[in-house]
Design a protein around this motif. Structure first.
Motif, PDB file in Angstrom:
ATOM      1  N   LYS A 285     204.180  33.728   0.713  1.00  0.00           N
ATOM      2  CA  LYS A 285     203.169  33.840   1.756  1.00  0.00           C
ATOM      3  C   LYS A 285     203.572  34.869   2.806  1.00  0.00           C
ATOM      4  O   LYS A 285     202.762  35.723   3.207  1.00  0.00           O
ATOM      5  N   ARG A 286     204.821  34.825   3.259  1.00  0.00           N
ATOM      6  CA  ARG A 286     205.304  35.785   4.253  1.00  0.00           C
ATOM      7  C   ARG A 286     205.340  37.196   3.672  1.00  0.00           C
ATOM      8  O   ARG A 286     205.051  38.180   4.363  1.00  0.00           O
ATOM      9  N   TYR A 287     205.728  37.307   2.415  1.00  0.00           N
ATOM     10  CA  TYR A 287     205.813  38.597   1.738  1.00  0.00           C
ATOM     11  C   TYR A 287     204.429  39.241   1.671  1.00  0.00           C
ATOM     12  O   TYR A 287     204.250  40.424   1.991  1.00  0.00           O
ATOM     13  N   ARG A 288     203.439  38.439   1.234  1.00  0.00           N
ATOM     14  CA  ARG A 288     202.081  38.969   1.104  1.00  0.00           C
ATOM     15  C   ARG A 288     201.511  39.354   2.460  1.00  0.00           C
ATOM     16  O   ARG A 288     200.831  40.373   2.601  1.00  0.00           O
ATOM     17  N   SER A 289     201.803  38.542   3.475  1.00  0.00           N
ATOM     18  CA  SER A 289     201.295  38.827   4.811  1.00  0.00           C
ATOM     19  C   SER A 289     201.853  40.137   5.361  1.00  0.00           C
ATOM     20  O   SER A 289     201.144  40.915   6.002  1.00  0.00           O
ATOM     21  N   ALA A 290     203.137  40.395   5.094  1.00  0.00           N
ATOM     22  CA  ALA A 290     203.786  41.596   5.639  1.00  0.00           C
ATOM     23  C   ALA A 290     203.510  42.842   4.814  1.00  0.00           C
ATOM     24  O   ALA A 290     203.358  43.941   5.357  1.00  0.00           O
ATOM     25  N   LEU A 291     203.443  42.686   3.486  1.00  0.00           N
ATOM     26  CA  LEU A 291     203.370  43.855   2.604  1.00  0.00           C
ATOM     27  C   LEU A 291     202.050  44.005   1.865  1.00  0.00           C
ATOM     28  O   LEU A 291     201.836  44.995   1.165  1.00  0.00           O
ATOM     29  N   GLY A 292     201.180  43.016   1.978  1.00  0.00           N
ATOM     30  CA  GLY A 292     199.872  43.124   1.357  1.00  0.00           C
ATOM     31  C   GLY A 292     199.843  42.877  -0.129  1.00  0.00           C
ATOM     32  O   GLY A 292     198.834  43.175  -0.784  1.00  0.00           O
ATOM     33  N   THR A 293     200.920  42.353  -0.671  1.00  0.00           N
ATOM     34  CA  THR A 293     200.977  42.057  -2.102  1.00  0.00           C
ATOM     35  C   THR A 293     201.984  40.939  -2.327  1.00  0.00           C
ATOM     36  O   THR A 293     202.825  40.682  -1.457  1.00  0.00           O
ATOM     37  N   SER A 294     201.900  40.286  -3.478  1.00  0.00           N
ATOM     38  CA  SER A 294     202.845  39.216  -3.774  1.00  0.00           C
ATOM     39  C   SER A 294     204.152  39.814  -4.288  1.00  0.00           C
ATOM     40  O   SER A 294     204.178  40.953  -4.777  1.00  0.00           O
ATOM     41  N   PRO A 295     205.257  39.074  -4.203  1.00  0.00           N
ATOM     42  CA  PRO A 295     206.519  39.581  -4.752  1.00  0.00           C
ATOM     43  C   PRO A 295     206.413  39.922  -6.240  1.00  0.00           C
ATOM     44  O   PRO A 295     206.926  40.955  -6.670  1.00  0.00           O
ATOM     45  N   ALA A 296     205.745  39.073  -7.011  1.00  0.00           N
ATOM     46  CA  ALA A 296     205.624  39.321  -8.461  1.00  0.00           C
ATOM     47  C   ALA A 296     204.848  40.600  -8.729  1.00  0.00           C
ATOM     48  O   ALA A 296     205.225  41.406  -9.590  1.00  0.00           O
ATOM     49  N   ALA A 297     203.750  40.819  -8.002  1.00  0.00           N
ATOM     50  CA  ALA A 297     202.954  42.025  -8.201  1.00  0.00           C
ATOM     51  C   ALA A 297     203.717  43.266  -7.760  1.00  0.00           C
ATOM     52  O   ALA A 297     203.627  44.330  -8.390  1.00  0.00           O
TER      53      ALA A 297
ATOM     54  N   GLN B 254     206.182  44.156 -10.437  1.00  0.00           N
ATOM     55  CA  GLN B 254     205.512  44.747 -11.598  1.00  0.00           C
ATOM     56  C   GLN B 254     205.105  46.194 -11.322  1.00  0.00           C
ATOM     57  O   GLN B 254     205.195  47.060 -12.194  1.00  0.00           O
ATOM     58  N   GLN B 255     204.701  46.484 -10.092  1.00  0.00           N
ATOM     59  CA  GLN B 255     204.218  47.826  -9.754  1.00  0.00           C
ATOM     60  C   GLN B 255     205.344  48.797  -9.444  1.00  0.00           C
ATOM     61  O   GLN B 255     205.328  49.944  -9.880  1.00  0.00           O
ATOM     62  N   HIS B 256     206.360  48.340  -8.700  1.00  0.00           N
ATOM     63  CA  HIS B 256     207.411  49.243  -8.232  1.00  0.00           C
ATOM     64  C   HIS B 256     208.798  48.931  -8.759  1.00  0.00           C
ATOM     65  O   HIS B 256     209.712  49.721  -8.580  1.00  0.00           O
ATOM     66  N   GLY B 257     208.963  47.789  -9.356  1.00  0.00           N
ATOM     67  CA  GLY B 257     210.288  47.386  -9.781  1.00  0.00           C
ATOM     68  C   GLY B 257     210.689  47.998 -11.110  1.00  0.00           C
ATOM     69  O   GLY B 257     209.966  48.792 -11.708  1.00  0.00           O
ATOM     70  N   ARG B 258     211.853  47.600 -11.588  1.00  0.00           N
ATOM     71  CA  ARG B 258     212.387  48.085 -12.850  1.00  0.00           C
ATOM     72  C   ARG B 258     211.805  47.282 -13.991  1.00  0.00           C
ATOM     73  O   ARG B 258     211.273  46.188 -13.827  1.00  0.00           O
ATOM     74  N   VAL B 259     211.893  47.823 -15.179  1.00  0.00           N
ATOM     75  CA  VAL B 259     211.478  47.119 -16.382  1.00  0.00           C
ATOM     76  C   VAL B 259     212.703  46.450 -16.977  1.00  0.00           C
ATOM     77  O   VAL B 259     213.718  47.092 -17.220  1.00  0.00           O
ATOM     78  N   PHE B 260     212.639  45.160 -17.205  1.00  0.00           N
ATOM     79  CA  PHE B 260     213.785  44.414 -17.693  1.00  0.00           C
ATOM     80  C   PHE B 260     213.600  44.103 -19.164  1.00  0.00           C
ATOM     81  O   PHE B 260     212.636  43.458 -19.540  1.00  0.00           O
ATOM     82  N   GLU B 261     214.501  44.573 -19.971  1.00  0.00           N
ATOM     83  CA  GLU B 261     214.408  44.362 -21.406  1.00  0.00           C
ATOM     84  C   GLU B 261     215.742  43.835 -21.918  1.00  0.00           C
ATOM     85  O   GLU B 261     216.686  44.601 -22.092  1.00  0.00           O
ATOM     86  N   PHE B 262     215.818  42.528 -22.125  1.00  0.00           N
ATOM     87  CA  PHE B 262     217.024  41.906 -22.657  1.00  0.00           C
ATOM     88  C   PHE B 262     216.624  40.936 -23.745  1.00  0.00           C
ATOM     89  O   PHE B 262     215.599  40.298 -23.656  1.00  0.00           O
TER      90      PHE B 262
END
Length: 354
Positions: free
Chosen positions: A331-343, A346-354
């Motif tokens: 909730k705090r993350y979305r309020s401050a950054l306009g998106t959820s941590p998971a989203a 997915q948009q800016h993070g690394r791709v994890f392949e294990f």
């Protein structure tokens, strides 16, 4: 042989002395200098190639300076298969961990996603046995996480890359994490990764063969600013703080050092011997926000680094950054950054392949 590592940072012709933050004592350097020193690099899955190269090259250069094989080194993996670095490069493994007998230094090299490395019972036993047989142990980059997971860093000073610091403190509360490039406690050495591994290993060369040899190694490596290791790592400060007061900078330093269990405004003020009202006025004057608002920015900055640069679970990130629950964090993350941590991952993070 003593297990203490007291490296000296000196130039040729100067008397060797322990680096700041390290105690002086009989470290067995003369005994090591009289024979070939064996180093084993344990390359964990997804290890940092930069840190590994920074650690192994000073040994090659030291052999060149000394005109003999003063150091031998080999790479091992958990099962003997070639090790894949975080950038996709492959390093040939000389053997499996079970084939290593009794090295003078065991260097555990790791990097991102260290918390996702699944070790079998047999592998855990092999690592613990080798750690017990080794005269010295180094945790490079996130290698400290591997050591702490075995309880080897309990009640010891250690360091780890800043991206993992808050998660590490929550996961291993008995380890004494220090915000520095290098830490040594008994036979255990840890460094923050990156080029700090270069400083750590040049310090090891200094301990074994003296400051003059180490200075030559640093000179050949063009590493003219050989660091003692006491320097602090990355600081999470969003704004340009050059013009703010020393009291505000000290407040922010306390905030960045207390993320897992955030301090209250009263606690910060008490530590700085100032009234909470005075702190409120100074933050408004210099940063146009309250101390509590700035503290929230610091915690969310750290959280976003972990969301986008690691594969840590959201609940672990929430706990590491002082949020009461994953839902509160989201909730705090979305309020401050306009998106959820998971989203955001997915948009800016690394791709994890294990």
């Amino acid at each position: 042989m003593s297990a203490r590592l007291d490296e000296a940072q000196v130039s040729p012709g100067r008397k060797s002395s322990p680096a700041p933050g390290r105690s002086e004592g009989d470290d067995g350097g003369e005994a090591l200098a009289s024979r070939t020193v064996e180093i084993c690099f344990l390359l964990m899955r997804n290890f940092s190639l930069l840190s590994f190269a920074s650690a192994i090259e000073p040994l090659r250069i030291a052999n060149k300076v000394l005109k003999r094989k003063a150091f031998t080194y080999r790479c091992c993996s958990l099962d003997g298969s070639d090790a894949v670095a975080s950038n996709g490069s492959t390093i040939r493994a000389d053997c499996a961990i079970g084939d290593v007998e009794r090295p003078d230094l065991l260097a555990v090299c790791s990097s991102d996603d260290v918390e996702r490395i699944g070790l079998t019972l047999a592998q855990k036993v092999a690592i613990r046995k080798l750690a017990n047989r080794s005269s010295r142990i180094a945790g490079i980059c996130t290698g400290a996480y591997v050591l702490a997971d075995f309880g080897l860093l309990d009640n010891r000073n250690c360091t780890i890359h800043w991206e993992y610091a808050d998660f590490f403190k929550e996961r291993f509360p008995d380890a004494r994490l220090v915000d520095s490039l290098i830490q040594t406690d008994g036979k255990y050495m840890t460094c923050a990764g990156g080029t700090s591994a270069l400083d750590l290993m040049i310090g090891f060369v200094a301990q074994v063969h003296g400051g003059a040899v180490a200075a030559d190694v640093a000179e050949i490596a063009l590493h003219h600013d050989w660091r003692s290791g006491n320097e602090r790592q990355h600081k999470h400060m969003r704004d340009d703080l050059e013009s703010v007061s020393q009291r505000v900078r000290s407040s922010i330093a306390l905030m960045t050092e207390n993320v897992v269990e955030p301090l209250s405004l009263q606690e910060i003020a008490q530590k700085l011997d100032v009234s909470p009202r005075q702190l409120q006025r100074e933050f408004q004057k210099y940063l146009k926000c309250s101390p509590q608002e700035y503290y929230a920015k610091v915690r969310l900055d750290i959280a976003r680094q972990l969301v986008c640069r690691t594969s840590m679970r959201m609940i672990d990130i929430a706990m590491a950054c002082g949020f009461a629950s994953a839902s509160h964090f989201s909730k705090r993350y979305r309020s401050a950054l306009g998106t959820s941590p998971a989203a955001d991952r997915q948009q800016h993070g690394r791709v994890f392949e294990f």
